[in-house]
Design a protein around this motif. Structure first.
Motif, PDB file in Angstrom:
ATOM      1  N   ASN A   1       0.784  -0.782  -0.175  1.00 41.98           N
ATOM      2  CA  ASN A   1       0.064  -0.109  -0.661  1.00 41.98           C
ATOM      3  C   ASN A   1       1.289   1.118   0.049  1.00 41.98           C
ATOM      4  O   ASN A   1       0.315   2.736  -0.130  1.00 41.98           O
ATOM      5  CB  ASN A   1      -0.673  -0.136   0.824  1.00 41.98           C
ATOM      6  N   GLY A   2       1.955   1.329   0.718  1.00 36.30           N
ATOM      7  CA  GLY A   2       3.079   2.500   0.716  1.00 36.30           C
ATOM      8  C   GLY A   2       3.863   2.649  -0.950  1.00 36.30           C
ATOM      9  O   GLY A   2       3.163   4.019  -1.241  1.00 36.30           O
ATOM     10  N   GLN A   3       3.730   1.795  -1.350  1.00 34.77           N
ATOM     11  CA  GLN A   3       3.969   1.475  -2.682  1.00 34.77           C
ATOM     12  C   GLN A   3       3.030   2.076  -3.610  1.00 34.77           C
ATOM     13  O   GLN A   3       3.389   3.971  -4.726  1.00 34.77           O
ATOM     14  CB  GLN A   3       4.523   0.697  -3.512  1.00 34.77           C
ATOM     15  N   LYS A   4       1.840   1.696  -3.298  1.00 38.13           N
ATOM     16  CA  LYS A   4       0.735   2.581  -4.811  1.00 38.13           C
ATOM     17  C   LYS A   4       0.655   4.031  -3.986  1.00 38.13           C
ATOM     18  O   LYS A   4       0.684   4.352  -5.390  1.00 38.13           O
ATOM     19  CB  LYS A   4      -0.482   1.319  -4.358  1.00 38.13           C
ATOM     20  N   ASN A   5       0.846   3.955  -2.769  1.00 37.59           N
ATOM     21  CA  ASN A   5       0.437   5.638  -2.308  1.00 37.59           C
ATOM     22  C   ASN A   5       1.822   6.344  -3.237  1.00 37.59           C
ATOM     23  O   ASN A   5       1.618   6.931  -3.060  1.00 37.59           O
ATOM     24  CB  ASN A   5       0.155   5.608  -1.005  1.00 37.59           C
ATOM     25  N   GLY A   6       2.544   5.902  -2.981  1.00 34.53           N
ATOM     26  CA  GLY A   6       4.226   6.279  -3.702  1.00 34.53           C
ATOM     27  C   GLY A   6       3.867   6.753  -5.063  1.00 34.53           C
ATOM     28  O   GLY A   6       4.068   7.998  -5.042  1.00 34.53           O
ATOM     29  N   LYS A   7       3.497   5.759  -5.965  1.00 30.70           N
ATOM     30  CA  LYS A   7       2.857   6.155  -7.068  1.00 30.70           C
ATOM     31  C   LYS A   7       1.873   7.229  -7.499  1.00 30.70           C
ATOM     32  O   LYS A   7       1.973   8.151  -8.406  1.00 30.70           O
ATOM     33  CB  LYS A   7       2.349   4.842  -7.610  1.00 30.70           C
ATOM     34  N   GLU A   8       0.995   7.606  -6.475  1.00 30.54           N
ATOM     35  CA  GLU A   8      -0.027   8.194  -7.071  1.00 30.54           C
ATOM     36  C   GLU A   8       0.677   9.965  -6.663  1.00 30.54           C
ATOM     37  O   GLU A   8       0.271  10.925  -6.824  1.00 30.54           O
ATOM     38  CB  GLU A   8      -1.285   7.953  -5.929  1.00 30.54           C
ATOM     39  N   ILE A   9       1.553   9.631  -4.908  1.00 27.99           N
ATOM     40  CA  ILE A   9       2.114  10.691  -5.420  1.00 27.99           C
ATOM     41  C   ILE A   9       2.834  11.552  -5.323  1.00 27.99           C
ATOM     42  O   ILE A   9       2.799  12.596  -6.205  1.00 27.99           O
ATOM     43  CB  ILE A   9       2.707  11.063  -3.652  1.00 27.99           C
ATOM     44  N   ALA A  10       3.902  10.617  -6.833  1.00 32.40           N
ATOM     45  CA  ALA A  10       4.395  10.722  -7.674  1.00 32.40           C
ATOM     46  C   ALA A  10       3.404  11.555  -9.357  1.00 32.40           C
ATOM     47  O   ALA A  10       3.962  12.447 -10.047  1.00 32.40           O
ATOM     48  CB  ALA A  10       4.845  10.398  -8.628  1.00 32.40           C
ATOM     49  N   LYS A  11       2.283  10.987  -9.403  1.00 32.28           N
ATOM     50  CA  LYS A  11       1.551  11.868 -10.391  1.00 32.28           C
ATOM     51  C   LYS A  11       0.740  12.709 -10.631  1.00 32.28           C
ATOM     52  O   LYS A  11       0.695  13.495 -10.993  1.00 32.28           O
ATOM     53  CB  LYS A  11       0.039  10.563 -10.650  1.00 32.28           C
ATOM     54  N   ASN A  12       0.676  12.680  -8.866  1.00 37.25           N
ATOM     55  CA  ASN A  12       0.480  14.551  -8.221  1.00 37.25           C
ATOM     56  C   ASN A  12       1.565  15.493  -9.123  1.00 37.25           C
ATOM     57  O   ASN A  12       0.796  16.682  -9.541  1.00 37.25           O
ATOM     58  CB  ASN A  12       0.088  14.440  -7.529  1.00 37.25           C
ATOM     59  N   ILE A  13       2.301  15.273  -8.552  1.00 39.11           N
ATOM     60  CA  ILE A  13       4.043  15.932  -8.650  1.00 39.11           C
ATOM     61  C   ILE A  13       3.738  16.289 -10.914  1.00 39.11           C
ATOM     62  O   ILE A  13       4.007  17.640 -11.155  1.00 39.11           O
ATOM     63  CB  ILE A  13       5.095  15.291  -8.724  1.00 39.11           C
ATOM     64  N   LEU A  14       3.813  15.125 -10.833  1.00 37.72           N
ATOM     65  CA  LEU A  14       4.003  15.247 -13.032  1.00 37.72           C
ATOM     66  C   LEU A  14       2.296  15.621 -13.497  1.00 37.72           C
ATOM     67  O   LEU A  14       2.291  16.533 -14.650  1.00 37.72           O
ATOM     68  CB  LEU A  14       3.328  13.730 -13.574  1.00 37.72           C
ATOM     69  N   LYS A  15       1.216  16.558 -12.602  1.00 33.24           N
ATOM     70  CA  LYS A  15       0.539  17.112 -13.596  1.00 33.24           C
ATOM     71  C   LYS A  15       0.634  18.411 -13.323  1.00 33.24           C
ATOM     72  O   LYS A  15      -0.283  19.262 -13.908  1.00 33.24           O
ATOM     73  CB  LYS A  15      -1.062  16.353 -11.833  1.00 33.24           C
ATOM     74  N   LEU A  16       2.236  18.428 -12.147  1.00 34.68           N
ATOM     75  CA  LEU A  16       2.013  20.345 -12.578  1.00 34.68           C
ATOM     76  C   LEU A  16       2.941  20.631 -13.728  1.00 34.68           C
ATOM     77  O   LEU A  16       3.043  19.443 -15.155  1.00 34.68           O
ATOM     78  CB  LEU A  16       4.035  20.235 -11.783  1.00 34.68           C
ATOM     79  N   LYS A  17       2.737  21.907 -14.481  1.00 33.07           N
ATOM     80  CA  LYS A  17       2.998  21.732 -16.217  1.00 33.07           C
ATOM     81  C   LYS A  17       4.615  22.961 -15.949  1.00 33.07           C
ATOM     82  O   LYS A  17       4.374  23.912 -15.518  1.00 33.07           O
ATOM     83  CB  LYS A  17       1.915  23.206 -16.496  1.00 33.07           C
ATOM     84  N   PHE A  18       5.606  22.165 -16.079  1.00 32.01           N
ATOM     85  CA  PHE A  18       6.845  22.247 -16.082  1.00 32.01           C
ATOM     86  C   PHE A  18       7.020  22.809 -17.923  1.00 32.01           C
ATOM     87  O   PHE A  18       7.582  23.901 -17.896  1.00 32.01           O
ATOM     88  CB  PHE A  18       7.229  21.073 -16.369  1.00 32.01           C
ATOM     89  N   THR A  19       6.527  22.394 -18.522  1.00 36.77           N
ATOM     90  CA  THR A  19       6.253  23.007 -19.983  1.00 36.77           C
ATOM     91  C   THR A  19       5.709  23.640 -20.907  1.00 36.77           C
ATOM     92  O   THR A  19       4.845  24.058 -19.800  1.00 36.77           O
ATOM     93  CB  THR A  19       6.680  21.629 -21.381  1.00 36.77           C
ATOM     94  N   LYS A  20       5.466  24.205 -20.911  1.00 32.94           N
ATOM     95  CA  LYS A  20       4.631  26.042 -21.855  1.00 32.94           C
ATOM     96  C   LYS A  20       3.127  25.156 -22.564  1.00 32.94           C
ATOM     97  O   LYS A  20       3.658  24.154 -23.961  1.00 32.94           O
ATOM     98  CB  LYS A  20       5.434  27.173 -22.538  1.00 32.94           C
TER      99      LYS A  20
END
Length: 457
Positions: free
Chosen positions: A438-457
């Protein structure tokens, strides 16, 4: 056309021209009065792109940080994750204006409302800016490290700067770039002070914390350490606002009954621990990352470094990868610690000795904090999800983090490494399967939220 018609025509024409002139003037005034401070500077071609600078400007700082983590007092895993997250954000923001397709994360990252901006009508050297930003922030973040480490920080700063200055030989550009980088480092330092974890290294075990007492709750597993590690860490601000409420699913109901799911989880730890193979012991040891090591966050970050060096990338790619991995792993540890002190679940060693075998001991020493969920698993889930999004699945690499101490380990993908790091905690006897998975699954969801940030224009 008679005189009346002619007069009417010219009158309408005059009104139309006057109206057009009014709207043109209004547009000009509106444009000139806009608040320029909210606009991103328009990139110019005066400065070399970030992609033209060597990656080792940043990777050398990471190599040093991993050594600092090992030898700086109070650098427990969550503290290490936090520092790597902030230094990575500082790197990104110090060079992003030399990355035409990328943009600053101001206004996107939780609580980050402003940062210094360069004057892009002038030339900057992004390598110098990165070096200044990292050296400025790392000096603050490791303020309690030993004198030898402080000399190493200063030496690396001067070494990198001297190499770059030989190539440009332009004092105004040097000064301007160093000033901007230092301003970014100082601004990120001030921003970091407001997240709840400021100087966390100085108070790993706060004496004002009252350990909850109840059936199935965490109990000290050491005669000398009665207070658990960083009990308030889960209240820290995350980089993604979404991660303030992203948590693992609840653990199974606690019970000592032999027919219960909880008993079965503990019995699995006990049975596996009694029959460990040579390979399982090797896996547990490789991923132990205990005291006086680079810690689990450092291990995940080192894997990113291994891949970046293998790919022979430039500074722009390093800045992107570090920012994404650093913020994801930091948020994963905050979420994990929030969960630990929500459920306060007892460790396997306590459960097994009370309900199965009073003489049993795990392969690895049990850390001084609640079990659910696993920090290793949370961090590896976050890092593997991030790295897979950048370099793809089925990316083979060799993890040489412990060369000289343990044999290198080969992986066919980032998810495979995460799975091994996750199961290692079961082999080590310090986590139940549910805490790992469950910790690993949550870590992946955490990362997906970071990846939702708009790094590119």
């Amino acid at each position: 056309m008679n005189e009346c018609s002619t007069h009417f025509f010219y009158k309408k024409f005059y009104i139309a021209i006057r109206s057009l002139a009014f709207f043109v003037l209004a547009a000009v005034l509106f444009t000139s009065c806009k608040d320029k401070t909210t606009e991103e500077p328009t990139p110019t071609t005066l400065s070399k792109a970030t992609s033209e600078f060597n990656a080792d400007i940043a990777t050398r700082w990471t190599d040093l940080q991993l050594q600092l983590i090992k030898s700086t007092p109070g650098y427990a895993p969550p503290v290490a994750a936090r520092t790597l997250g902030y230094t990575s954000l500082a790197l990104y923001e110090s060079v992003v204006y030399g990355m035409p397709n990328y943009q600053s994360l101001v206004g996107q990252v939780n609580g980050l409302t402003s940062l210094p901006k360069p004057d892009l009508t002038k030339e900057y050297n992004w390598g110098l800016a990165a070096n200044a930003a990292l050296s400025t922030l790392i000096t603050e973040m490791y303020a309690t490290t030993n004198d030898a480490n402080k000399r190493a920080i200063d030496s690396l700063r001067r070494n990198i700067e001297s190499v770059i200055r030989i190539a440009i030989d332009n004092q105004p550009v040097t000064d301007r770039s160093n000033t901007f980088g230092a301003e970014i480092g100082k601004a990120i330092w001030e921003y970091s002070k407001t997240d709840g974890g400021h100087q966390g290294w100085s108070n790993n075990f706060p004496t004002d914390y009252k350990v909850p007492v109840g059936v199935g709750f965490w109990e000290p597993t050491s005669a000398t350490q009665k207070i658990p590690l960083l009990p308030y860490w889960g209240k820290n601000r995350t980089f993604s606002s979404l991660n303030m409420t992203t948590n693992p699913t609840a653990p199974v109901s606690f019970s000592f009954k032999e027919t219960s799911d909880m008993f079965k989880l503990a019995k699995e730890v006990y049975d596996v621990g009694k029959a460990l193979t040579t390979e399982q012991k090797a896996i547990a040891d490789f991923w132990a990352d205990g005291g006086s090591t680079i810690t689990p966050p450092g291990h995940h970050f080192n894997i990113a470094n291994i891949v970046l060096k293998k790919e022979k990338v430039k500074l722009d790619k390093v800045a992107e990868v570090y920012a994404k991995v650093g913020m994801a792993v930091n948020d994963a540890f905050i979420s994990c610690w929030r969960c630990k002190y929500t459920y306060n679940l007892m460790r396997p060693i306590t459960y097994i000795r009370q309900a199965i075998d009073p003489k049993w001991s795990p392969l690895l020493a049990t850390p001084p904090f609640p079990e659910y969920s696993s920090g290793h698993s949370s961090g590896s889930g976050a890092a593997s999800e991030t790295l897979t999004s950048i370099f793809g699945d089925n990316y083979a690499f060799t993890d040489n983090t412990h060369t000289g101490k343990y044999p290198d380990r080969n992986f066919k993908s980032f998810y495979e490494y995460a799975n091994e790091a996750t199961i290692s905690r079961l082999y080590g006897g310090i986590h139940y399967r549910q805490g790992n998975e469950n910790g690993q699954k949550n870590g992946k969801e955490i990362a997906k939220n970071i990846l939702k940030l708009k790094f590119t224009k």
